[in-house]
Design an enzyme around this catalytic site. Sequence first.
Site, PDB file in Angstrom:
ATOM      1  N   GLY A 101      98.926  -6.630  95.627  1.00 40.59           N
ATOM      2  CA  GLY A 101      99.902  -7.708  95.689  1.00 40.59           C
ATOM      3  C   GLY A 101      99.308  -9.043  96.093  1.00 40.59           C
ATOM      4  N   GLY A 103      98.340 -11.214  98.390  1.00 40.12           N
ATOM      5  CA  GLY A 103      98.070 -11.210  99.830  1.00 40.12           C
ATOM      6  C   GLY A 103      97.816 -12.583 100.404  1.00 40.12           C
ATOM      7  N   LYS A 123      97.562 -20.956  96.856  1.00 42.78           N
ATOM      8  CA  LYS A 123      96.608 -19.962  97.340  1.00 42.78           C
ATOM      9  C   LYS A 123      96.129 -20.405  98.718  1.00 42.78           C
ATOM     10  CE  LYS A 123      92.430 -17.380  96.170  1.00 42.78           C
ATOM     11  NZ  LYS A 123      91.387 -17.138  95.160  1.00 42.78           N
ATOM     12  N   ASP A 270      93.385  -5.873  89.128  1.00 46.03           N
ATOM     13  CA  ASP A 270      94.364  -6.802  89.691  1.00 46.03           C
ATOM     14  C   ASP A 270      93.934  -8.256  89.505  1.00 46.03           C
ATOM     15  OD1 ASP A 270      92.417  -5.763  91.708  1.00 46.03           O
ATOM     16  OD2 ASP A 270      93.217  -7.404  92.903  1.00 46.03           O
TER      17      ASP A 270
END
Length: 522
Positions: A101, A103, A123, A270
């Site tokens: 996910g 994070g 981010k 991912d």
Amino acid sequence: MKNLKINNRFTAELPADSNETNEVRQVSNALFSYVNPTKPSNPKLIHASQEVAESVGISLDEIKSESFLNVFSGKEILPETRPFAMCYAGHQFGNWAGQLGDGRAINLTEVTHNDAFFMLQLKGAGRTPYSRTADGLAVLRSSVREYLCAEAMHHLGVPTTRSLSLMLSGDQVLRDMLYNGNAAYEKGAIVCRVAPSFIRFGSFEMLTARNELQNLKQFVEYNIKYYFPEIKGEPKEQYLQFFKTVADKTREMILHWQRVGFVHGVMNTDNMSIHGITIDYGPYGWLENYDPNWTPNTTDSQYRRYRFGNQPQIAQWNLYQLANALYPLINEAEPLEKILESFMIDFESDYKNMFLSKLGLFISTETDNTLIDGLETVLQLSETDMTIFFRNLSSVQKSDSPEKAIERIQDSFYIPEQISGTILESWQKWFTLYLERLHTEVLSDKERSEKMNTINPKYVLRNYMAQLAIDAADQEDYSLIDELYQLLQKPYDEQPEFQKWFAKRPDWARSKVGCSMLSCSS
């Protein structure tokens, strides 16, 4: 930001996490969790891309506003929006990692502008339910690298996320840069990233692994509806076409990486986008000397899974994982296997044509494979700078002798005195073949040179260049960030005022932290 047209279709149409606390946890039956950014204490704008801002509907005057500073640092929330973090899983270094996910990424909102659709993501804006043991923050050094690299890649013609803004948070972040027990405080920073979406292969893997097949079906159909509307037909045929389209876009992206010498460093599932765009700029790098076995990632230094020469194979491996995730909707292995098998066949054909275009060769002959294989071998006999070699190769003329041709590319050799004896003979032999081959082409030397210079960049964001900008930024000097930003907007142009950046990696950067290999630390 009056012209931002909010269109939050992701959160409006897909299942949300019912738990709205910000506790780290396993999240099931949901594709995202609502979460607000951590408010920075004293945000400061370092740099912003006017081009990206205009593409999403933000004016130059608005970039200079306090509202821009507050929204894209996470200090304020845009009206009629609810920030969120995505839930996904993935394979990391070939091993199933389970739930991962966002994070340290928080999606602010989705917007439309000029018939295009964008997701705006911060981010380094703080903890989310997917942060595991981390703080969800990012530091200045990694943020400078991401901000500059995404824009550099775009102007190189490589599919990528874009960078809207780079800001300091005003807070200190504790990081162990080399994972050696020597943690230290660094300046916190936040990058706003822009993409059609940040949906990853791992999003689908998660749903299948948890047997959330109704959500899987809904999510695939959501992606087709909004991102691949050209896909039509019966449901099963649509799912297969979706997979093939993602595979094709992924192949095109990897081809561009190999063309410019880019190494991603962390090709986990991912970190793979369904749009075939480069996402998650961590320990990336450009080849300095042409070495297919090089990886910029210290975590990968033993097995070199994500080395330059292995990127096509890893892309195919990752697509296998996506195929496994989609299988419950299709229930037939053969059509998925055919797409996977054709991936590498098509890649090898495309790679050959791409490599020939780098050589200025546009008419196919029976000797092409020998010429390509021969060059890839001779480039590794002594350290040879990939970018400089291919750029200077455009100056070779049909009338040259092999010795003259070698003289034209000699600036690419890191240790010129090694180009003697058998190594020199190998270069002479290759150039003899290459010069013979040039005579089969109809383009003049000038025409060929011009064409090659639209394919082989003169300037790329070498790690030492980024590190110089980081070192200056640490001292509150942001001029080098702007200089590199301006340089990298026109990487194929001569730009004589920036000639100093058309140079091999300096000796001091060979083993300096941040200039050779990097960790995943942010």
